[in-house]
Design a protein around this motif. Structure first.
Motif, PDB file in Angstrom:
ATOM      1  N   PHE A 194      27.762  96.488  78.913  1.00 37.59           N
ATOM      2  CA  PHE A 194      27.790  96.873  77.471  1.00 37.59           C
ATOM      3  C   PHE A 194      28.508  98.492  77.225  1.00 37.59           C
ATOM      4  N   VAL A 195      28.117  99.160  78.612  1.00 44.15           N
ATOM      5  CA  VAL A 195      28.637 100.767  78.676  1.00 44.15           C
ATOM      6  C   VAL A 195      29.446 100.723  79.550  1.00 44.15           C
ATOM      7  N   ALA A 196      29.570 100.622  80.364  1.00 43.24           N
ATOM      8  CA  ALA A 196      31.255 100.645  81.289  1.00 43.24           C
ATOM      9  C   ALA A 196      32.920  99.751  80.234  1.00 43.24           C
ATOM     10  N   PHE A 197      31.794  98.577  79.788  1.00 45.59           N
ATOM     11  CA  PHE A 197      33.450  98.081  79.347  1.00 45.59           C
ATOM     12  C   PHE A 197      33.281  99.169  77.415  1.00 45.59           C
ATOM     13  N   SER A 198      32.637  99.665  77.512  1.00 47.06           N
ATOM     14  CA  SER A 198      32.852 100.190  76.088  1.00 47.06           C
ATOM     15  C   SER A 198      33.266 101.619  76.732  1.00 47.06           C
ATOM     16  N   GLY A 199      33.196 102.068  77.881  1.00 46.69           N
ATOM     17  CA  GLY A 199      34.026 103.770  78.411  1.00 46.69           C
ATOM     18  C   GLY A 199      35.042 103.161  78.739  1.00 46.69           C
ATOM     19  N   VAL A 202      36.870 102.721  73.751  1.00 44.87           N
ATOM     20  CA  VAL A 202      36.038 102.793  72.572  1.00 44.87           C
ATOM     21  C   VAL A 202      36.154 101.466  71.956  1.00 44.87           C
ATOM     22  N   ILE A 203      36.796 102.253  71.402  1.00 40.98           N
ATOM     23  CA  ILE A 203      37.818 101.072  69.855  1.00 40.98           C
ATOM     24  C   ILE A 203      37.713  99.720  70.240  1.00 40.98           C
ATOM     25  N   LEU A 204      38.531  98.859  71.355  1.00 42.83           N
ATOM     26  CA  LEU A 204      38.277  97.588  71.584  1.00 42.83           C
ATOM     27  C   LEU A 204      36.719  96.943  72.389  1.00 42.83           C
ATOM     28  N   ALA A 205      36.011  98.451  73.022  1.00 43.26           N
ATOM     29  CA  ALA A 205      34.878  97.448  72.470  1.00 43.26           C
ATOM     30  C   ALA A 205      34.065  97.506  71.902  1.00 43.26           C
TER      31      ALA A 205
END
Length: 422
Positions: A194-199, A202-205
């Motif tokens: 989740f953190v990697a994807f958010s990095g 961020v908006i898309l995550a």
């Protein structure tokens, strides 16, 4: 020139402020997204663990209640239900093998059957439950969920369910638990993803995480309903294939839940001694056959003088005979019907064929049983069987078909046994 420099500096300042205005909210949103996302994941996973452990204890309890009748007793190191010794850890280790869930059966507050052990391989058998567990489960009769169960120095997340006799006397508990290390490791995998994807974005995550969370919540609710249906006895329920196709812990839970249902269905529908269908499932299958217009033949049969076998050679010898004959019966109906243990030494065979073809099968069974070299320990003996055969007739209820076959069976027994009556 100075004015130009000031304008440049001013432009850089606006850009910086704009970047600050854009990036700070995005970073803050990203941090909040991560915090909220991690919290949701933990809550969802905790709920799924709770439901999974609760369902496992209920499945084990239902297994014992549905397959073996009578009250629990514990004497001389043996756990007995009714007149059957159920001191067997096979089911416990099968659950651990398939789901990584450790399970325990308590007699009062003492572990008498368990898969829990220390890192050095020392079993937790003989250890006691905590005072909180004793108070909630044994004294008040309530299920108990704890995120901090310590056994032999290992931390577990666990669920306790009271085990009652027919008089509602609480005699023990069933426990299911997972090691906290493994649970947090699983949660950690999701958090890292989740953190990697958010990095990356961020908006898309944020958008994706909401969608994913809703989907995960829906899947957990689906699994929860699936397990609830199983706990309530609906073993014909199926789980959406979409859940088992998930490549995460939710998918694993769905896979294990399906395996658990199939194993429970086998335990509920099959006779534990002979591995044939039990009477309940036989009635259900016959009812399904009656809804079709195909011809079938029912055969009621039993072992001649079976009581003498038990009296002369012991009940273990009787069980041996039942198993061997069940193997012969199962081979006879394979792919052409089904066999069930109707009760005691009595069996019901169903052939999906006319009576003439079924008679050939029955005659072959009779010959095989006559010739079979029954030998238990150092004792050899012969066994025969008597059969009553009845073909389906029009719209006659299946109960009446069974009764007709049973009447013919008794005619054969009264005529000297070792007979086939059609």
């Amino acid at each position: 020139m100075q004015r130009k420099m000031k304008r440049i500096k001013g432009k850089r300042g606006i850009k910086k402020r704009l970047l600050t205005m854009v990036l700070y909210p995005i970073l803050i949103l990203g941090v909040l997204t991560i915090i909220i996302g991690v919290s949701l994941i933990y809550a969802f996973y905790s709920n799924s663990i709770h439901d999974e452990l609760a369902a496992t204890t209920k499945m084990m309890l239902n297994c014992l209640e549905l397959t073996v009748r009578g009250d629990y007793q514990y004497e001389d190191g043996m756990l007995v239900k009714g007149e059957i010794n159920i001191t067997d850890s096979t089911m416990l280790y099968r659950i651990k093998e398939e789901s990584q869930i450790d399970t325990t059966i308590f007699w009062q507050d003492e572990r008498i059957l368990t898969t829990m052990e220390s890192d050095s391989g020392i079993s937790a058998v003989g250890t006691k439950a905590d005072e909180d567990v004793i108070g909630q489960v044994l004294e008040q009769g309530n299920p108990y969920f704890s995120r901090n169960v310590e056994v032999l120095g290992e931390k577990y997340i666990g669920y306790y369910t009271p085990m009652e006799n027919g008089s509602h006397e609480i005699v023990g508990m069933i426990f299911a638990g997972k090691k906290k290390v493994s649970v947090y490791r699983d949660i950690g995998k999701i958090v890292i993803w989740f953190v990697a994807f958010s990095g990356i974005a961020v908006i898309l995550a944020t958008v994706v995480s909401v969608t994913y969370s809703n989907k995960m919540l829906l899947d957990i609710a689906t699994i929860n309903q699936y397990l609830r249906n199983i706990a309530e006895g609906d073993l014909g329920v199926t789980l959406d294939e979409r859940i088992e196709e998930r490549r995460d812990e939710i998918g694993e839970i769905g896979t294990y839940a399906t395996k658990m249902r199939k194993n429970l269905q086998a335990l509920v529908e099959m006779d534990p001694l002979t591995s044939l269908f039990n009477r309940r499932s036989c009635n259900r299958k016959l009812l399904s056959l009656m809804e079709q217009e195909d011809i079938f033949t029912v055969v009621m049969c039993d072992i001649d003088y079976f009581k003498k076998i038990n009296d002369n050679y012991g009940h273990d010898a009787g069980d041996y005979v039942l198993k061997e004959i069940s193997g012969i019966l199962q081979s006879s109906v394979e792919n052409q019907g089904f066999a069930s243990r109707w009760g005691g030494e009595e069996f019901l065979l169903v052939y999906t064929m006319p009576v003439k073809e079924a008679l050939t099968k029955v005659e072959d069974i009779q010959k095989q049983v006559r010739k079979f070299p029954f030998a238990y320990e150092d004792k050899k003996f012969k066994v025969t069987m008597t059969f009553g055969v009845q073909e389906r007739e029009g719209e006659l209820p299946y109960e009446q078909l069974i009764k007709e076959a049973d009447n013919k069976l008794y005619v054969g027994k009264n005529d000297g046994r070792d007979r086939i009556v059609e």
